[in-house]
Design an enzyme around this catalytic site. Structure first.
Site, PDB file in Angstrom:
ATOM      1  N   ARG A  11       0.857  -1.185   0.000  1.00 22.47           N
ATOM      2  CA  ARG A  11       0.000   0.000   0.000  1.00 22.47           C
ATOM      3  C   ARG A  11       0.892   1.234   0.000  1.00 22.47           C
ATOM      4  NH1 ARG A  11      -2.943  -0.860   5.395  1.00 22.47           N
ATOM      5  NH2 ARG A  11      -3.813   1.189   4.941  1.00 22.47           N
ATOM      6  N   SER A  13       0.658   4.063   2.005  1.00 17.98           N
ATOM      7  CA  SER A  13       0.759   4.902   3.196  1.00 17.98           C
ATOM      8  C   SER A  13       2.214   4.965   3.661  1.00 17.98           C
ATOM      9  CB  SER A  13      -0.106   4.338   4.320  1.00 17.98           C
ATOM     10  OG  SER A  13       0.467   3.146   4.841  1.00 17.98           O
ATOM     11  N   LYS A  85      -1.767  -7.712  11.337  1.00 16.75           N
ATOM     12  CA  LYS A  85      -3.089  -7.599  11.958  1.00 16.75           C
ATOM     13  C   LYS A  85      -4.174  -7.184  10.961  1.00 16.75           C
ATOM     14  CE  LYS A  85      -2.493  -2.921  13.922  1.00 16.75           C
ATOM     15  NZ  LYS A  85      -3.553  -2.205  13.230  1.00 16.75           N
ATOM     16  N   ASP A  86      -3.772  -6.743   9.764  1.00 16.77           N
ATOM     17  CA  ASP A  86      -4.740  -6.392   8.725  1.00 16.77           C
ATOM     18  C   ASP A  86      -5.162  -7.591   7.883  1.00 16.77           C
ATOM     19  OD1 ASP A  86      -4.675  -3.722   9.442  1.00 16.77           O
ATOM     20  OD2 ASP A  86      -3.214  -3.158   7.910  1.00 16.77           O
ATOM     21  N   SER A 131     -10.561   1.007  15.721  1.00  9.98           N
ATOM     22  CA  SER A 131     -10.538  -0.414  16.074  1.00  9.98           C
ATOM     23  C   SER A 131     -11.659  -0.753  17.049  1.00  9.98           C
ATOM     24  CB  SER A 131      -9.175  -0.745  16.709  1.00  9.98           C
ATOM     25  OG  SER A 131      -9.242  -1.888  17.519  1.00  9.98           O
ATOM     26  N   LEU A 132     -12.482  -1.749  16.703  1.00  4.60           N
ATOM     27  CA  LEU A 132     -13.540  -2.178  17.618  1.00  4.60           C
ATOM     28  C   LEU A 132     -12.954  -2.761  18.895  1.00  4.60           C
ATOM     29  CD1 LEU A 132     -16.334  -3.821  15.436  1.00  4.60           C
ATOM     30  CD2 LEU A 132     -16.091  -1.457  16.177  1.00  4.60           C
ATOM     31  N   ARG A 133     -11.792  -3.420  18.794  1.00  3.19           N
ATOM     32  CA  ARG A 133     -11.132  -3.949  19.994  1.00  3.19           C
ATOM     33  C   ARG A 133     -10.747  -2.808  20.928  1.00  3.19           C
ATOM     34  NH1 ARG A 133      -5.930  -3.746  21.392  1.00  3.19           N
ATOM     35  NH2 ARG A 133      -5.455  -2.956  19.319  1.00  3.19           N
ATOM     36  N   ARG A 134     -10.084  -1.784  20.395  1.00  2.00           N
ATOM     37  CA  ARG A 134      -9.691  -0.650  21.247  1.00  2.00           C
ATOM     38  C   ARG A 134     -10.918   0.050  21.807  1.00  2.00           C
ATOM     39  NH1 ARG A 134      -5.360   1.075  16.837  1.00  2.00           N
ATOM     40  NH2 ARG A 134      -3.535  -0.081  17.565  1.00  2.00           N
ATOM     41  N   ARG A 151     -10.708   7.244  11.600  1.00  3.68           N
ATOM     42  CA  ARG A 151      -9.858   6.566  10.628  1.00  3.68           C
ATOM     43  C   ARG A 151      -8.939   7.554   9.925  1.00  3.68           C
ATOM     44  NH1 ARG A 151     -12.132   3.303   6.316  1.00  3.68           N
ATOM     45  NH2 ARG A 151      -9.949   2.678   6.178  1.00  3.68           N
ATOM     46  N   GLY A 152      -8.027   6.998   9.108  1.00  2.00           N
ATOM     47  CA  GLY A 152      -7.092   7.831   8.364  1.00  2.00           C
ATOM     48  C   GLY A 152      -5.654   7.460   8.681  1.00  2.00           C
ATOM     49  N   VAL A 154      -1.785   7.865  10.020  1.00  2.00           N
ATOM     50  CA  VAL A 154      -1.318   8.282  11.348  1.00  2.00           C
ATOM     51  C   VAL A 154      -1.243   9.799  11.452  1.00  2.00           C
ATOM     52  CG1 VAL A 154       0.661   8.269  12.910  1.00  2.00           C
ATOM     53  CG2 VAL A 154      -0.100   6.133  11.847  1.00  2.00           C
ATOM     54  N   THR A 156      -2.782  12.020   9.746  1.00  2.00           N
ATOM     55  CA  THR A 156      -4.132  12.589   9.680  1.00  2.00           C
ATOM     56  C   THR A 156      -4.794  12.542  11.051  1.00  2.00           C
ATOM     57  OG1 THR A 156      -4.360  11.831   7.391  1.00  2.00           O
ATOM     58  CG2 THR A 156      -6.387  12.404   8.559  1.00  2.00           C
ATOM     59  N   ARG A 157      -4.653  11.416  11.729  1.00  2.00           N
ATOM     60  CA  ARG A 157      -5.265  11.275  13.059  1.00  2.00           C
ATOM     61  C   ARG A 157      -4.601  12.214  14.071  1.00  2.00           C
ATOM     62  NH1 ARG A 157      -6.098   4.727  13.799  1.00  2.00           N
ATOM     63  NH2 ARG A 157      -5.726   4.247  11.619  1.00  2.00           N
ATOM     64  N   CYS A 244     -12.656  -7.397  11.341  1.00  2.00           N
ATOM     65  CA  CYS A 244     -12.747  -6.052  11.902  1.00  2.00           C
ATOM     66  C   CYS A 244     -14.109  -5.795  12.533  1.00  2.00           C
ATOM     67  CB  CYS A 244     -12.467  -5.016  10.808  1.00  2.00           C
ATOM     68  SG  CYS A 244     -10.720  -4.850  10.417  1.00  2.00           S
TER      69      CYS A 244
END
Length: 309
Positions: A11, A13, A85-86, A131-134, A151-152, A154, A156-157, A244
């Site tokens: 990717r 990024s 993890k993706d 993240s739903l886990r977080r 989202r976005g 790093v 950007t966040r 996810c």
């Protein structure tokens, strides 16, 4: 003798590019090859293009891999580099995860604006996470916190955080380190209290089953302890049909030939959770993870999983 460059898919990024370059550099060193023998091919994925909705809404983890896997299957790429993890637990026919680089720090990092730690954030503070886990773990720790999808990239966040959109955000410390931002976190969360995603912090390489030339090339950079640990964690995820859409945490640690695994499943609101532990010989990594997944599913009962649908 290979004469044309090996094509490495990634990717676009900054983090993905850093991971692809690390893979290339390790291959160059392991095989005494010049940089010209590797071409880094950047592809845009659906997960990169759609950033205004959560992954659970638009299809899950495969959104970050589909385009890369299509070109890998067709032979246009020789290998693809991913954040482990993706990766979905089920891969396209003919492809597999053939190598893992040495794992980075598995911890989640808090980047706080109005307070340095989750515990010190003001009542009703807003925390952003994709993240739903977080999200579930934050709610378990601080039910009063308002958690929003965030989202976005790093940067950007971090910019949204600086602009005051949220009081804090959570990111993988491994990614921040790979981006040269190890000083950004205001808190590092203890994995025993805030367990990471399965395979967090590990870079994996995907290639074609039976491509002996490429797989021999990759064998020399495969980190066996990471391979075994992530194999266990992904087997746990697979037994729970993890994606996810599901808050699942899992971490395997290895000392010599001994593997210890701890897994957690949560309801999205964080109000309920179940834990499981397992240990055994590293040669049984996949079996230990799968059995832990089956055991925690039985422990939670079928009603627990209705909140995941």
């Amino acid at each position: 003798m290979q004469t044309k460059p090996f094509r490495i898919g990634t990717r676009g990024s900054p983090l993905a590019l850093a991971q692809a370059h690390e893979t290339r550099d390790r291959l160059m060193l392991a095989h005494n090859l010049p940089a010209e023998m590797f071409e880094i091919v950047v592809l845009s994925t659906k997960g990169d293009r759609i950033t205004d909705r959560s992954l659970s809404e638009i299809g899950g983890k495969g959104l970050f891999t589909e385009e890369l896997e299509q070109q890998l299957s067709s032979g246009e790429l020789d290998l693809a580099v991913h954040s482990s993890k993706d990766m979905p637990t089920k891969l396209p026919e003919g492809l597999y995860l053939s190598a893992f680089l040495p794992r980075e720090d598995v911890r989640d990092a808090v980047v706080g604006r109005t307070a340095p730690t989750l515990q010190e954030l003001p009542h009703g503070a807003t925390v952003g996470s994709s993240s739903l886990r977080r999200q579930a773990l934050i709610r378990r720790l601080r039910p009063d916190i308002n958690v929003i999808t965030f989202r976005g990239l790093v940067d950007t966040r971090l910019r949204k955080l600086a602009d005051g959109e949220v009081d804090a955000t959570l990111l993988a410390f491994a990614g921040l380190k790979r981006l040269g931002k190890p000083d950004v976190p205001t808190q590092l969360l203890d994995p025993s209290e805030f367990p990471p995603a399965p395979a967090q912090g590990a870079i994996c390489i995907e290639s074609r089953i039976g491509d002996n030339n490429i797989n021999a090339l990759l064998a020399d950079i495969n980190d066996r302890p990471t391979f075994d640990a992530v194999t266990c964690e992904r087997a746990f995820l697979g037994a729970l049909d993890g994606s996810c859409r599901t808050p699942i945490a899992g971490l395997a640690t290895i000392e010599g030939d001994h593997l210890r695994f701890a897994g957690t499943i949560l309801t999205p609101d964080g109000s309920q959770s179940f834990d499981i532990a397992a240990e055994g010989h590293v040669s049984e990594a996949a079996k230990l993870g799968r059995e832990a997944g089956e055991a925690i599913r039985a422990k939670a009962g079928s009603g627990f999983f209705t909140s995941w649908s």
